[in-house]
Design a protein around this motif. Structure first.
Motif, mmCIF file in Angstrom:
data_model
loop_
_atom_site.group_PDB
_atom_site.id
_atom_site.type_symbol
_atom_site.label_atom_id
_atom_site.label_comp_id
_atom_site.label_asym_id
_atom_site.label_seq_id
_atom_site.Cartn_x
_atom_site.Cartn_y
_atom_site.Cartn_z
ATOM 1 N N UNK A 279 0.514 -1.459 -0.238
ATOM 2 C CA UNK A 279 0.385 -0.353 -0.012
ATOM 3 C C UNK A 279 0.710 1.200 0.332
ATOM 4 N N UNK A 280 2.364 0.592 0.203
ATOM 5 C CA UNK A 280 3.029 1.926 -0.095
ATOM 6 C C UNK A 280 3.067 3.536 0.836
ATOM 7 N N UNK A 281 2.847 2.185 2.031
ATOM 8 C CA UNK A 281 3.559 3.153 4.043
ATOM 9 C C UNK A 281 4.159 3.017 3.816
ATOM 10 N N UNK B 109 19.713 0.049 8.434
ATOM 11 C CA UNK B 109 19.077 -0.973 7.022
ATOM 12 C C UNK B 109 17.135 -1.224 7.794
ATOM 13 N N UNK B 110 17.104 -0.355 7.783
ATOM 14 C CA UNK B 110 15.340 -0.246 7.958
ATOM 15 C C UNK B 110 14.662 0.499 6.773
ATOM 16 N N UNK B 111 13.236 -0.100 6.582
ATOM 17 C CA UNK B 111 12.419 0.822 5.942
ATOM 18 C C UNK B 111 11.642 1.349 7.326
ATOM 19 N N UNK B 112 11.179 3.215 7.020
ATOM 20 C CA UNK B 112 10.655 3.895 7.823
ATOM 21 C C UNK B 112 8.854 3.670 7.596
ATOM 22 N N UNK B 113 8.366 2.696 8.109
ATOM 23 C CA UNK B 113 6.872 3.071 8.233
ATOM 24 C C UNK B 113 5.992 3.953 8.579
ATOM 25 N N UNK B 114 5.028 4.618 7.853
ATOM 26 C CA UNK B 114 3.451 4.875 7.669
ATOM 27 C C UNK B 114 2.752 4.799 8.811
ATOM 28 N N UNK B 115 2.906 5.318 10.012
ATOM 29 C CA UNK B 115 2.330 4.275 11.291
ATOM 30 C C UNK B 115 1.152 4.873 11.358
ATOM 31 N N UNK C 144 -0.685 5.777 8.109
ATOM 32 C CA UNK C 144 -1.697 5.552 7.480
ATOM 33 C C UNK C 144 -2.034 3.539 7.599
ATOM 34 N N UNK C 145 -0.941 3.419 8.630
ATOM 35 C CA UNK C 145 -1.357 1.481 8.268
ATOM 36 C C UNK C 145 -2.172 1.741 9.689
ATOM 37 N N UNK C 146 -2.152 2.178 10.271
ATOM 38 C CA UNK C 146 -3.424 2.560 11.607
ATOM 39 C C UNK C 146 -4.614 3.378 11.101
ATOM 40 N N UNK C 147 -4.535 3.463 9.727
ATOM 41 C CA UNK C 147 -6.247 4.359 9.664
ATOM 42 C C UNK C 147 -6.709 3.514 8.594
ATOM 43 N N UNK C 148 -5.270 2.419 7.360
ATOM 44 C CA UNK C 148 -6.000 1.314 7.014
ATOM 45 C C UNK C 148 -6.757 0.465 7.790
ATOM 46 N N UNK C 149 -5.824 -0.040 8.871
ATOM 47 C CA UNK C 149 -6.187 -0.502 9.345
ATOM 48 C C UNK C 149 -8.199 -0.339 10.507
ATOM 49 N N UNK C 150 -7.819 0.406 10.525
ATOM 50 C CA UNK C 150 -9.308 1.013 11.043
ATOM 51 C C UNK C 150 -10.773 1.379 10.680
ATOM 52 N N UNK C 151 -10.017 1.518 8.959
ATOM 53 C CA UNK C 151 -11.108 1.274 7.958
ATOM 54 C C UNK C 151 -11.760 0.300 8.022
#
Length: 183
Positions: free
Chosen positions: A46-48, A57-63, A65-72
């Motif tokens: 979802x390009x979060x 050495x890690x990706x930084x996630x858009x917390x 956006x992830x929470x909005x997605x899970x909430x919806x």
């Protein structure tokens, strides 16, 4: 009229290499009513992803956006969704009364070192992960974000541990919401 049993939403968390994904997928295979969500995969699909942190050495996630997605998609429903959420940190999901159990997988440093080397992690990354595991970062964070009574620590070092943990989780889910005395 038969009612479908409600299933809890749980988080399986821990440092990389402790066996979260294997356990989550086995849990889903053992109970087809559960929905397995690997947060890293969800973020990629979802390009979060905000950026890549070269130093760690890690990706930084858009917390958010992830929470909005899970909430919806899941949390706005009136009944629990039967989610098995797999991520390093339980803190990716705020305590919104939608999570019913947090299971922190643990592994000793020597075993974890072996597992991470097979993934071709750099020595620096392996050292960071083992240090995080030794300081129980994932466990402490889970206890900070959620009520400690919801947090369960599971050792996951051997195949026998993995089998016991799978059975423990299946029993926990089956007995939910009456799980107060399982530990």
């Amino acid at each position: 009229m038969s009612m479908k049993k409600q299933l809890p939403n749980i988080i399986i968390c821990g440092t990389p290499g402790v066996g979260k994904s294997d356990l989550g997928q086995q849990l889903r295979s053992s109970n087809k009513s559960l929905k397995y969500i690997n947060i890293n995969d969800l973020a990629k699909q979802n390009k979060f992803i905000v950026e890549y942190d070269e130093e760690n050495q890690c990706e930084i996630l858009d917390d958010d956006a992830i929470n909005d997605y899970l909430d919806e998609k899941y949390f706005q429903k009136l009944t629990p969704s039967g989610l098995v959420i797999d991520y390093h940190s339980a803190g990716i999901i705020p305590d919104n009364n939608q999570i019913h159990g947090i299971f922190v997988l643990r592994c000793n440093g020597d075993k974890l070192n072996e597992r991470l080397k097979t993934r071709n992690y750099s020595e620096k990354k392996i050292e960071q992960i083992i240090q995080s595991e030794n300081f129980q970062v994932c466990l402490h964070e889970a206890c900070e974000v959620f009520d400690e009574s919801m947090v369960h620590e599971l050792v996951n070092e051997t195949e026998n541990d993995a089998k016991k943990n799978l059975q423990y989780l299946l029993n926990w889910i089956d007995r939910w919401p009456l799980t107060d005395n399982m530990d």
